[in-house]
Design an enzyme around this catalytic site. Structure first.
Site, PDB file in Angstrom:
ATOM      1  N   HIS A  75      28.427 -53.792  83.206  1.00  0.00           N
ATOM      2  CA  HIS A  75      28.410 -54.287  81.823  1.00  0.00           C
ATOM      3  C   HIS A  75      28.496 -55.810  81.813  1.00  0.00           C
ATOM      4  O   HIS A  75      29.347 -56.387  82.494  1.00  0.00           O
ATOM      5  CB  HIS A  75      29.587 -53.716  81.024  1.00  0.00           C
ATOM      6  CG  HIS A  75      29.408 -52.280  80.632  1.00  0.00           C
ATOM      7  ND1 HIS A  75      30.271 -51.630  79.782  1.00  0.00           N
ATOM      8  CD2 HIS A  75      28.469 -51.358  80.979  1.00  0.00           C
ATOM      9  CE1 HIS A  75      29.861 -50.375  79.610  1.00  0.00           C
ATOM     10  NE2 HIS A  75      28.768 -50.197  80.332  1.00  0.00           N
ATOM     11  N   TYR A 203      36.233 -52.762  71.419  1.00  0.00           N
ATOM     12  CA  TYR A 203      37.663 -52.889  71.119  1.00  0.00           C
ATOM     13  C   TYR A 203      37.775 -53.210  69.627  1.00  0.00           C
ATOM     14  O   TYR A 203      37.255 -54.234  69.176  1.00  0.00           O
ATOM     15  CB  TYR A 203      38.279 -54.043  71.901  1.00  0.00           C
ATOM     16  CG  TYR A 203      38.455 -53.828  73.380  1.00  0.00           C
ATOM     17  CD1 TYR A 203      37.389 -53.969  74.273  1.00  0.00           C
ATOM     18  CD2 TYR A 203      39.703 -53.518  73.916  1.00  0.00           C
ATOM     19  CE1 TYR A 203      37.564 -53.801  75.638  1.00  0.00           C
ATOM     20  CE2 TYR A 203      39.879 -53.350  75.284  1.00  0.00           C
ATOM     21  CZ  TYR A 203      38.811 -53.487  76.130  1.00  0.00           C
ATOM     22  OH  TYR A 203      38.988 -53.317  77.490  1.00  0.00           O
ATOM     23  N   PRO A 294      47.176 -51.072  78.934  1.00  0.00           N
ATOM     24  CA  PRO A 294      45.792 -50.931  79.408  1.00  0.00           C
ATOM     25  C   PRO A 294      44.759 -51.737  78.617  1.00  0.00           C
ATOM     26  O   PRO A 294      43.598 -51.754  78.980  1.00  0.00           O
ATOM     27  CB  PRO A 294      45.527 -49.435  79.285  1.00  0.00           C
ATOM     28  CG  PRO A 294      46.527 -48.935  78.322  1.00  0.00           C
ATOM     29  CD  PRO A 294      47.714 -49.818  78.418  1.00  0.00           C
ATOM     30  N   LYS A 298      43.651 -53.913  83.308  1.00  0.00           N
ATOM     31  CA  LYS A 298      44.162 -54.635  84.475  1.00  0.00           C
ATOM     32  C   LYS A 298      45.013 -53.812  85.428  1.00  0.00           C
ATOM     33  O   LYS A 298      45.343 -54.279  86.523  1.00  0.00           O
ATOM     34  CB  LYS A 298      44.998 -55.843  84.000  1.00  0.00           C
ATOM     35  CG  LYS A 298      44.170 -56.907  83.320  1.00  0.00           C
ATOM     36  CD  LYS A 298      43.094 -57.449  84.249  1.00  0.00           C
ATOM     37  CE  LYS A 298      42.094 -58.312  83.506  1.00  0.00           C
ATOM     38  NZ  LYS A 298      40.851 -58.481  84.279  1.00  0.00           N
ATOM     39  N   TYR A 388      39.018 -61.291  81.702  1.00  0.00           N
ATOM     40  CA  TYR A 388      38.636 -59.876  81.669  1.00  0.00           C
ATOM     41  C   TYR A 388      37.843 -59.499  82.933  1.00  0.00           C
ATOM     42  O   TYR A 388      38.051 -58.442  83.514  1.00  0.00           O
ATOM     43  CB  TYR A 388      37.791 -59.594  80.420  1.00  0.00           C
ATOM     44  CG  TYR A 388      37.633 -58.117  80.113  1.00  0.00           C
ATOM     45  CD1 TYR A 388      36.645 -57.342  80.733  1.00  0.00           C
ATOM     46  CD2 TYR A 388      38.480 -57.478  79.215  1.00  0.00           C
ATOM     47  CE1 TYR A 388      36.503 -56.005  80.462  1.00  0.00           C
ATOM     48  CE2 TYR A 388      38.336 -56.127  78.923  1.00  0.00           C
ATOM     49  CZ  TYR A 388      37.348 -55.398  79.552  1.00  0.00           C
ATOM     50  OH  TYR A 388      37.217 -54.053  79.290  1.00  0.00           O
TER      51      TYR A 388
HETATM   52  P1  FAS Z   1      49.773 -44.465  90.974  1.00  0.00           P
HETATM   53  O1  FAS Z   1      50.893 -44.140  90.032  1.00  0.00           O
HETATM   54  O2  FAS Z   1      48.370 -44.221  90.560  1.00  0.00           O
HETATM   55  O3  FAS Z   1      49.985 -43.683  92.370  1.00  0.00           O
HETATM   56  C1  FAS Z   1      51.280 -43.527  92.938  1.00  0.00           C
HETATM   57  C2  FAS Z   1      51.242 -42.323  93.872  1.00  0.00           C
HETATM   58  O4  FAS Z   1      52.511 -42.227  94.510  1.00  0.00           O
HETATM   59  C3  FAS Z   1      51.016 -41.013  93.103  1.00  0.00           C
HETATM   60  O5  FAS Z   1      50.028 -40.239  93.747  1.00  0.00           O
HETATM   61  C4  FAS Z   1      52.386 -40.336  93.163  1.00  0.00           C
HETATM   62  O6  FAS Z   1      52.289 -38.912  93.215  1.00  0.00           O
HETATM   63  C5  FAS Z   1      52.938 -40.883  94.479  1.00  0.00           C
HETATM   64  N1  FAS Z   1      54.402 -40.862  94.558  1.00  0.00           N
HETATM   65  C6  FAS Z   1      55.287 -41.147  93.580  1.00  0.00           C
HETATM   66  N2  FAS Z   1      56.549 -40.996  94.037  1.00  0.00           N
HETATM   67  C7  FAS Z   1      56.452 -40.604  95.345  1.00  0.00           C
HETATM   68  C8  FAS Z   1      57.399 -40.278  96.356  1.00  0.00           C
HETATM   69  N3  FAS Z   1      58.706 -40.334  96.112  1.00  0.00           N
HETATM   70  N4  FAS Z   1      56.952 -39.917  97.580  1.00  0.00           N
HETATM   71  C9  FAS Z   1      55.626 -39.863  97.839  1.00  0.00           C
HETATM   72  N5  FAS Z   1      54.656 -40.157  96.925  1.00  0.00           N
HETATM   73  C10 FAS Z   1      55.088 -40.522  95.681  1.00  0.00           C
HETATM   74  N6  FAS Z   1      44.951 -48.864  84.038  1.00  0.00           N
HETATM   75  C11 FAS Z   1      43.844 -49.436  83.551  1.00  0.00           C
HETATM   76  O7  FAS Z   1      43.430 -50.474  84.063  1.00  0.00           O
HETATM   77  N7  FAS Z   1      43.167 -48.868  82.496  1.00  0.00           N
HETATM   78  C12 FAS Z   1      43.583 -47.693  81.915  1.00  0.00           C
HETATM   79  O8  FAS Z   1      42.979 -47.197  80.973  1.00  0.00           O
HETATM   80  C13 FAS Z   1      44.727 -47.049  82.415  1.00  0.00           C
HETATM   81  N8  FAS Z   1      45.152 -45.855  81.897  1.00  0.00           N
HETATM   82  C14 FAS Z   1      46.293 -45.273  82.386  1.00  0.00           C
HETATM   83  C15 FAS Z   1      46.770 -44.039  81.880  1.00  0.00           C
HETATM   84  C16 FAS Z   1      47.951 -43.464  82.373  1.00  0.00           C
HETATM   85  C17 FAS Z   1      48.438 -42.133  81.816  1.00  0.00           C
HETATM   86  C18 FAS Z   1      48.702 -44.132  83.369  1.00  0.00           C
HETATM   87  C19 FAS Z   1      50.014 -43.566  83.862  1.00  0.00           C
HETATM   88  C20 FAS Z   1      48.236 -45.327  83.896  1.00  0.00           C
HETATM   89  C21 FAS Z   1      47.024 -45.908  83.418  1.00  0.00           C
HETATM   90  N9  FAS Z   1      46.513 -47.097  83.948  1.00  0.00           N
HETATM   91  C22 FAS Z   1      45.394 -47.689  83.470  1.00  0.00           C
HETATM   92  C23 FAS Z   1      47.168 -47.745  85.038  1.00  0.00           C
HETATM   93  C24 FAS Z   1      46.770 -47.000  86.312  1.00  0.00           C
HETATM   94  O9  FAS Z   1      45.391 -47.004  86.443  1.00  0.00           O
HETATM   95  C25 FAS Z   1      47.504 -47.660  87.444  1.00  0.00           C
HETATM   96  O10 FAS Z   1      47.409 -49.064  87.379  1.00  0.00           O
HETATM   97  C26 FAS Z   1      47.056 -47.183  88.803  1.00  0.00           C
HETATM   98  O11 FAS Z   1      47.145 -45.789  88.851  1.00  0.00           O
HETATM   99  C27 FAS Z   1      47.961 -47.860  89.844  1.00  0.00           C
HETATM  100  O12 FAS Z   1      47.760 -47.230  91.048  1.00  0.00           O
HETATM  101  P2  FAS Z   1      48.965 -47.027  92.074  1.00  0.00           P
HETATM  102  O13 FAS Z   1      49.719 -48.291  92.165  1.00  0.00           O
HETATM  103  O14 FAS Z   1      48.346 -46.417  93.276  1.00  0.00           O
HETATM  104  O15 FAS Z   1      49.980 -46.018  91.376  1.00  0.00           O
HETATM  105  C1  PHB Z   2      38.809 -46.852  80.152  1.00  0.00           C
HETATM  106  O1  PHB Z   2      37.569 -46.703  80.200  1.00  0.00           O
HETATM  107  O2  PHB Z   2      39.603 -45.926  80.438  1.00  0.00           O
HETATM  108  C2  PHB Z   2      39.380 -48.186  79.729  1.00  0.00           C
HETATM  109  C3  PHB Z   2      38.547 -49.267  79.604  1.00  0.00           C
HETATM  110  C4  PHB Z   2      39.079 -50.496  79.222  1.00  0.00           C
HETATM  111  C5  PHB Z   2      40.434 -50.605  78.964  1.00  0.00           C
HETATM  112  C6  PHB Z   2      41.275 -49.501  79.112  1.00  0.00           C
HETATM  113  C7  PHB Z   2      40.742 -48.277  79.484  1.00  0.00           C
HETATM  114  O3  PHB Z   2      40.968 -51.800  78.586  1.00  0.00           O
END
Ligand code: FAS
Ligand code: PHB
Length: 393
Positions: A75, A203, A294, A298, A388
């Protein structure tokens, strides 16, 4: 059972843990990943959707870009919408950089496949995971796997275990300060089997609240609605969700196509940063060290940025140069605080203050004024575009 040994023990097989292990492998450094959930759980999580240009380049450089190149949707910009008007911000035209829509779920799928192909050691469904002797040069990880007690001796332990993991919690309170901010709203997110009604992300600030139109593929749309943080997804029928999206995203001459909703969930919104990403032989990457709302897309990109820096620092360490490792926490946190302020700026600009108090009505008019300035100022748009698409280190 005699302890297994590895240079780097990584806790967590989310994007940060899997990518760090892959990046270390690419540098010829072995690691072992310990994950407490199943591989199916790790693969099933639907989260982030946008990759910064730097993230795309890093994944591609590590040989993880084949599917991304074919299925990722590059994009040039986004739309900002307010007062029934939609304005395009063209990143490519402004600064010559782009973003790519490619779901976090696909990034993880590519990483899991790469690790399986390479025969990496990843312990899924490990229980009783614990870390030990982090302040020594001989830290270890203990866990139960397939009913057997394991001890993993390592040079370093990396906490890639997310916001609720054990690694950050293992740093003594005297050595750690937590900076956090909560928001009076949350995001209701849906996946829908319908072609996106837009070519780039929208947005939108509406008097009823924020809404966003994103996507996952030419056939699948990803959309979000601002809701109250205490709201329950059971309160939101598919019909109510689409009605709110039609109201908040609607502009004259444009139609939002609806389709079957295949996933819906409410995610709370928070900003959080740990004061350090390093303690003795422990390092933190990704959500274990910081969380952003979100709105600025980032979260995943910050995790990738941490991994880029820590993989380079650990590689240098094994070439007898500890300068980068000694600066990892400072460098990664400096970038993270720039990301935090951008995510907060986007969030505050685009979300309706709850309630309908006099002050809230002033805030709304002020937000409209801010969006009016941003969408009519090339300087303001360059600032947005630069952040961004991804701040260089
Ligand atoms: P993660 O949380 O993804 O991974 C951590 C891992 O560690 C998991 O697999 C977990 O099971 C494991 N773990 C935890 N405790 C443990 C233990 N005691 N022993 C062993 N393993 C363990 N970011 C965006 O940029 N855009 C979005 O739209 C967006 N939407 C999101 C929606 C939700 C519901 C959430 C929760 C986050 C969202 N995020 C979004 C942020 C998300 O993308 C995170 O930044 C990303 O998953 C970060 O990755 P990790 O640091 O690997 O953490
Ligand atoms: C998404 O596609 O999930 C998305 C994109 C942009 C954002 C957050 C989520 O800022």
């Amino acid at each position: 059972m005699s302890p297994e040994t590895t240079p780097v023990a990584i806790i967590g097989a989310g994007p940060a843990g899997l990518l760090l292990s892959w990046a270390l492998r690419d540098a010829g450094i072995n690691s072992i990943v310990v994950e407490n959930r199943s591989q199916e759980y790790v693969l099933a999580r639907i989260r982030a959707g946008v990759l910064e240009q730097g993230s795309v380049e890093y994944l591609t450089r590590l040989g993880l870009g084949d599917r991304l190149k074919v299925e990722g949707m590059e994009h040039d910009g986004i739309y900002l919408q307010y007062g029934g008007e939609r304005h395009r911000v063209d990143f490519n035209d402004l600064i010559g950089r782009t973003v790519t829509v490619y779901g976090q779920q696909q990034v993880v799928k590519d990483l899991v496949a790469a690790h399986e192909g390479a025969g990496s050691t990843i312990y899924y469904e490990a229980t009783d995971v614990a870390v030990h002797d982090l302040e020594s040069a001989t830290p270890s990880v203990t866990f139960v796997y397939d009913g057997e007690q394991h001890t993993l001796a390592a040079d370093f332990v990396v906490g890639a275990d997310g916001f609720h993991g054990i690694c950050r919690a293992s740093i003594p309170a005297s050595a750690l300060t937590l900076f956090d901010r909560s928001y009076p709203f949350a995001w209701l997110g849906i996946l829908a089997d319908v072609a996106p009604s837009t070519d780039e992300l929208i947005y939108a600030l509406h008097e009823d609240g924020f809404a966003m139109h994103s996507m996952r593929s030419p056939e699948v749309s990803r959309l979000y609605l601002q809701v109250d943080p205490g709201d329950d997804i059971a309160n939101w029928s598919d019909e109510r969700i689409w009605q709110a999206l039609q109201t908040r995203l609607g502009v004259a001459g444009w139609t939002l196509a609806e389709g079957a909703i295949t996933d819906k969930s409410i995610t709370p919104m928070r900003s959080f940063v740990a004061s350090t990403l390093a303690h003795g032989s422990l390092f933190l990457v990704g959500d274990a060290g910081h969380i952003v709302p979100p709105t600025g897309a980032k979260g995943l990109n910050s995790a990738i940025s941490d991994v880029t820096q820590l993989a380079e620092a650990l590689t240098a360490h094994y070439k007898n140069d500890d300068a980068l490792l000694g600066r990892y926490s400072e460098t990664a946190l400096a970038r993270q605080w720039r990301v935090q302020q951008f995510s907060r700026w986007m969030t505050d600009m685009l979300h309706r203050s709850p309630g309908d108090l006099q002050s809230d009505r002033f805030d709304y008019r002020s937000q409209v004024g801010q969006l009016d300035y941003v969408t009519h100022s090339a300087f303001a748009q360059r600032m947005l575009a630069e952040q961004y698409t991804g701040l260089r280190l």
